[in-house]
Scaffold this active site. Sequence first.
Site, PDB file in Angstrom:
ATOM      1  N   ASN A  42      38.735 -43.476  18.460  1.00  0.00           N
ATOM      2  CA  ASN A  42      38.026 -43.922  18.433  1.00  0.00           C
ATOM      3  C   ASN A  42      39.145 -45.340  17.744  1.00  0.00           C
ATOM      4  O   ASN A  42      39.332 -45.848  17.209  1.00  0.00           O
ATOM      5  CB  ASN A  42      37.866 -42.853  16.613  1.00  0.00           C
ATOM      6  CG  ASN A  42      39.011 -42.661  15.815  1.00  0.00           C
ATOM      7  OD1 ASN A  42      40.385 -41.954  16.999  1.00  0.00           O
ATOM      8  ND2 ASN A  42      39.289 -42.303  14.603  1.00  0.00           N
ATOM      9  N   GLU A  44      38.641 -47.835  14.002  1.00  0.00           N
ATOM     10  CA  GLU A  44      37.386 -48.291  13.562  1.00  0.00           C
ATOM     11  C   GLU A  44      37.844 -49.730  12.324  1.00  0.00           C
ATOM     12  O   GLU A  44      37.879 -50.223  13.282  1.00  0.00           O
ATOM     13  CB  GLU A  44      38.429 -47.228  11.733  1.00  0.00           C
ATOM     14  CG  GLU A  44      38.552 -45.773  12.068  1.00  0.00           C
ATOM     15  CD  GLU A  44      39.095 -45.135  11.339  1.00  0.00           C
ATOM     16  OE1 GLU A  44      39.896 -45.368  10.643  1.00  0.00           O
ATOM     17  OE2 GLU A  44      38.879 -44.066  11.305  1.00  0.00           O
ATOM     18  N   CYS A  53      33.465 -43.889  17.734  1.00  0.00           N
ATOM     19  CA  CYS A  53      34.258 -42.667  17.968  1.00  0.00           C
ATOM     20  C   CYS A  53      34.808 -42.300  19.282  1.00  0.00           C
ATOM     21  O   CYS A  53      34.222 -43.700  20.111  1.00  0.00           O
ATOM     22  CB  CYS A  53      32.811 -41.598  17.721  1.00  0.00           C
ATOM     23  SG  CYS A  53      32.373 -40.936  16.452  1.00  0.00           S
ATOM     24  N   GLU A  55      34.654 -40.465  21.657  1.00  0.00           N
ATOM     25  CA  GLU A  55      33.340 -39.527  22.379  1.00  0.00           C
ATOM     26  C   GLU A  55      32.686 -41.225  23.304  1.00  0.00           C
ATOM     27  O   GLU A  55      32.342 -41.657  24.507  1.00  0.00           O
ATOM     28  CB  GLU A  55      32.900 -38.905  22.470  1.00  0.00           C
ATOM     29  CG  GLU A  55      33.392 -37.439  21.728  1.00  0.00           C
ATOM     30  CD  GLU A  55      33.625 -37.542  20.301  1.00  0.00           C
ATOM     31  OE1 GLU A  55      34.251 -38.645  19.584  1.00  0.00           O
ATOM     32  OE2 GLU A  55      33.423 -36.880  19.401  1.00  0.00           O
ATOM     33  N   CYS A  87      30.805 -35.276  16.485  1.00  0.00           N
ATOM     34  CA  CYS A  87      29.703 -35.415  16.007  1.00  0.00           C
ATOM     35  C   CYS A  87      28.006 -35.640  16.042  1.00  0.00           C
ATOM     36  O   CYS A  87      28.073 -35.947  17.613  1.00  0.00           O
ATOM     37  CB  CYS A  87      30.093 -37.204  14.673  1.00  0.00           C
ATOM     38  SG  CYS A  87      29.476 -37.772  15.566  1.00  0.00           S
ATOM     39  N   CYS A  90      27.807 -39.011  18.606  1.00  0.00           N
ATOM     40  CA  CYS A  90      28.224 -38.207  19.868  1.00  0.00           C
ATOM     41  C   CYS A  90      27.369 -37.400  20.903  1.00  0.00           C
ATOM     42  O   CYS A  90      27.658 -37.061  21.972  1.00  0.00           O
ATOM     43  CB  CYS A  90      29.258 -38.485  20.163  1.00  0.00           C
ATOM     44  SG  CYS A  90      30.806 -39.183  18.747  1.00  0.00           S
TER      45      CYS A  90
HETATM   46  N1  THU Z   1      35.223 -39.299  14.911  1.00  0.00           N
HETATM   47  C1  THU Z   1      35.629 -39.624  16.136  1.00  0.00           C
HETATM   48  O1  THU Z   1      36.006 -40.655  17.272  1.00  0.00           O
HETATM   49  N2  THU Z   1      34.657 -38.557  17.245  1.00  0.00           N
HETATM   50  C2  THU Z   1      33.262 -37.645  16.153  1.00  0.00           C
HETATM   51  O2  THU Z   1      32.633 -37.034  17.102  1.00  0.00           O
HETATM   52  C3  THU Z   1      33.501 -37.599  15.090  1.00  0.00           C
HETATM   53  C4  THU Z   1      34.407 -38.673  14.374  1.00  0.00           C
HETATM   54  C5  THU Z   1      35.942 -40.265  14.457  1.00  0.00           C
HETATM   55  C6  THU Z   1      35.636 -41.282  13.486  1.00  0.00           C
HETATM   56  C7  THU Z   1      36.179 -42.212  12.354  1.00  0.00           C
HETATM   57  O3  THU Z   1      37.085 -42.726  13.113  1.00  0.00           O
HETATM   58  C8  THU Z   1      37.266 -40.435  12.628  1.00  0.00           C
HETATM   59  O4  THU Z   1      36.680 -40.083  13.544  1.00  0.00           O
HETATM   60  C9  THU Z   1      36.437 -40.174  10.796  1.00  0.00           C
HETATM   61  O5  THU Z   1      35.458 -39.718  10.818  1.00  0.00           O
END
Ligand code: THU
Length: 131
Positions: A42, A44, A53, A55, A87, A90
């Site tokens: 991920n 940010e 994300c 994925e 999520c 994804c």
């Molecule tokens: N996140 C992912 O990388 N994948 C997911 O399927 C859910 C959330 C990350 C996004 C963000 O950087 C952190 O988790 C918190 O939400």
Amino acid sequence: MNNKELLDAAKQVSKNAYAKYSDFQVGACALYESGKTYTGCNVENASYGLCLCAERNAISTAIAQGETSRLTAVAIFSPKTKLCWPCGACRQWFSEFEQGQIIKVILEGKDGNPVEYSIDDVIPNRFELIK
Ligand code: THU
């Protein structure tokens, strides 16, 4: 790669996560029918809604590398929790690349071993574009 190896690759790439706002690191490893794997973490942003994300990072990398075969499995790992479910966004991305077949979603189970779910387990009744 087997499920354990895919989950280990996801674990490894989670160490590169850029998660300075949530402190929730995620890694993903996507396996294709070609046998190739692609990893992503991920990423940010100060504008929170722009967070990417793990994925979708892994799948985007596969596309950018020219991968055209079917997505067969995605392993997801976070050092913050067992069973790090993907999520909704994804899940819809996985659906895009299944090409009518079954994708495995591999997570770290409560006992530390990989657990496997099908695409229908994670996104039943998913959106499909019917023209
Ligand atoms: N996140 C992912 O990388 N994948 C997911 O399927 C859910 C959330 C990350 C996004 C963000 O950087 C952190 O988790 C918190 O939400």
